[in-house]
Write an enzyme that holds these catalytic residues in place. Structure first.
Site, mmCIF file in Angstrom:
data_model
loop_
_atom_site.group_PDB
_atom_site.id
_atom_site.type_symbol
_atom_site.label_atom_id
_atom_site.label_comp_id
_atom_site.label_asym_id
_atom_site.label_seq_id
_atom_site.Cartn_x
_atom_site.Cartn_y
_atom_site.Cartn_z
ATOM 1 N N ASP A 77 0.829 -1.208 0.000
ATOM 2 C CA ASP A 77 0.000 0.000 0.000
ATOM 3 C C ASP A 77 0.866 1.262 0.000
ATOM 4 O O ASP A 77 2.040 1.229 0.372
ATOM 5 C CB ASP A 77 -0.962 0.000 1.199
ATOM 6 C CG ASP A 77 -0.258 -0.109 2.550
ATOM 7 O OD1 ASP A 77 0.739 -0.857 2.662
ATOM 8 O OD2 ASP A 77 -0.684 0.571 3.499
ATOM 9 N N GLU A 143 0.226 -1.382 5.721
ATOM 10 C CA GLU A 143 1.277 -0.850 6.604
ATOM 11 C C GLU A 143 0.995 0.596 6.973
ATOM 12 O O GLU A 143 1.223 1.019 8.101
ATOM 13 C CB GLU A 143 2.644 -0.960 5.920
ATOM 14 C CG GLU A 143 3.836 -0.715 6.846
ATOM 15 C CD GLU A 143 4.232 0.740 7.005
ATOM 16 O OE1 GLU A 143 4.982 1.040 7.955
ATOM 17 O OE2 GLU A 143 3.800 1.595 6.209
ATOM 18 N N GLU A 144 0.508 1.367 5.991
ATOM 19 C CA GLU A 144 0.370 2.814 6.212
ATOM 20 C C GLU A 144 -0.710 3.152 7.237
ATOM 21 O O GLU A 144 -0.761 4.271 7.725
ATOM 22 C CB GLU A 144 0.092 3.540 4.885
ATOM 23 C CG GLU A 144 1.211 3.396 3.843
ATOM 24 C CD GLU A 144 2.515 4.117 4.222
ATOM 25 O OE1 GLU A 144 2.545 4.779 5.272
ATOM 26 O OE2 GLU A 144 3.491 4.006 3.457
HETATM 27 ZN ZN LIG Z 1 6.736 2.253 4.030
#
Ligand SMILES: [Zn+2]
Length: 419
Positions: A77, A143-144
């Site tokens: 992502d 992850e974000e």
């Molecule tokens: Zn990253």
């Protein structure tokens, strides 16, 4: 494709990954995950999909058998492109201009993703043949926005477990991260009073005034805690000094940061104190009986846990305000002495002929979930931290090739592969 072709194709692969937007929020990674699976299967590798949240699949491929197990990880992502008119080239073009590949995610971290895909595909046949040791490739979601249906879930489920990990977040060719992530310590301070009419405050007990006293007291308590001397682990000191240089460089680059070296050591080495949200009272002519504060504190790596800070606050504020825990996580880092860290260090020296610089990062990466499971984790990949999440984000072809070559060196050595 031969090994040589795979390496030469990395820039093309980065462009293709950029051309599949996987903006988070909402964090839709179905297309890019499908592309990665097709790419792997085109080279003869099977992969599995694990989906813990709708439209946020994770892709995992593994080769070889037994121990040691090395995990290569990257997230699919990216953050939103922001105002598209501020991009010199469209953010999902993946355009190549003078040795740079432009687009959202070029640095963070489709460049790194392309590098670990390539390293996996190149070395898999050798690892398979050797028959001792397992290489795991993982392209993960979300992850974000915290990595909960991504690396966190995969580690919890035992899918991502191993003896070492490389997370290919951007560090640049000659730097690598060993963590140093501060722990999270978020609490709510709650003051309770007794309501009365605003014209007769003496009959009530004002919760807002109590909360204000509690905030002042809490700040003193944290100062006192910090004065008690939090000792940063000595094995982290070199990385902390290197990191100060990086942040100073970034501040000269106009990022708005403006830290001196001593400030930086203080930032890393103390519990921070940030009242973020305050609420209380309902009407101007009433003595309020309730007021609360959301307080964000970050705890340095090594030696201190969020619970110690919370207990210190609780005992100091007893009778003034209640302390309710909102969220905590342990600070973490990987020792520079760990094999995987030493191999990346050595690779930078031997393959690039450069001076390796270990650094720390105070923000959180998916590496924390691996470290929490006791997996030594080094963060190493193409790109520069200052370009992550920025307009006109790019990655250089030079950096892609360098980080690729260092990673190949480290993985070969990790498994004791013959050339
Ligand atoms: Zn990253």
């Amino acid at each position: 494709m031969s090994e040589r072709d795979l390496r030469g194709d990395i820039p093309n692969l980065v462009s293709k990954l950029i051309q599949m937007p996987s903006v988070n929020p909402p964090g839709y990674t179905v297309n890019i995950a499908g592309f990665i699976r097709d790419w792997l299967s085109g080279l003869g590798f099977t992969s599995e999909v694990r989906e813990y949240a709708k439209d946020k699949p994770n892709v995992i491929a593994r080769v070889g058998r037994g121990k040691p197990v090395l995990i290569l990880n990257g997230h699919m992502d990216v953050v939103p492109p922001g105002d598209e008119s501020r991009w010199a080239y469209p953010p999902f073009s993946g355009k190549v201009v003078e040795g740079r590949i432009y687009g959202r995610g070029a640095t963070d971290m489709k460049g790194g993703l392309a590098v670990i895909m390539t390293v996996f595909a190149e070395l898999a046949p050798l690892i398979e043949r050797q028959g001792s040791g397992t290489l795991v490739f993982s392209a993960t979601a979300d992850e974000e926005t915290g990595g909960h249906p991504g690396v966190e879930a995969l580690v919890r489920d035992g899918v991502l477990v191993g003896d070492a990990a490389i997370v290919a977040e951007p560090s640049g060719g000659f730097r690598y991260y060993i963590g140093g992530e501060k722990g999270l310590c978020q609490v709510k301070l709650v003051a309770r009073g007794r309501p009365a009419h605003g014209s007769l405050p003496v009959l009530g007990d004002n919760a807002i005034m109590k909360l204000i006293r509690a905030i002042g007291k809490a700040e003193e308590l944290i100062d006192e805690f910090n004065r008690g001397g939090i000792k940063l682990p000595s094995e982290l000191m070199e990385a902390i000094e290197n990191s100060a240089e990086v942040y100073l460089e970034a501040s000269r680059g106009g990022s708005g940061l403006n830290l001196a070296l001593s400030d930086f050591e203080r930032v890393v080495g103390t519990v921070s104190f940030n009242p973020g949200v305050i609420r209380g009272g309902s009407k101007i002519n009433m003595v309020p009986d309730y007021a609360e504060l959301e307080l964000d504190m970050r705890v340095p790596p090594g030696g201190v846990s969020p619970n110690q800070v919370i207990n210190h606050l609780k005992s100091g504020l007893s009778g003034i305000a209640d302390v309710e825990v909102l969220d905590t996580s342990e600070p973490n880092y990987t020792s520079p002495g760990e094999t995987i860290v030493r191999l990346i260090h050595e690779g930078i020296e031997r393959v690039l002929g450069a001076t390796p610089k270990p650094i720390i990062v105070t923000g959180a990466t998916d590496g924390r979930y691996l470290r929490a499971r006791g997996i030594p984790t080094v963060v190493y990949g193409p790109g520069e931290l200052a370009l992550a999440h920025a307009y006109n984000e790019y990655v250089t072809i030079d950096d892609l090739v360098k980080t690729h070559d260092v990673m190949v060196y480290a993985v070969r050595r990790f498994f004791g592969l013959e050339k």
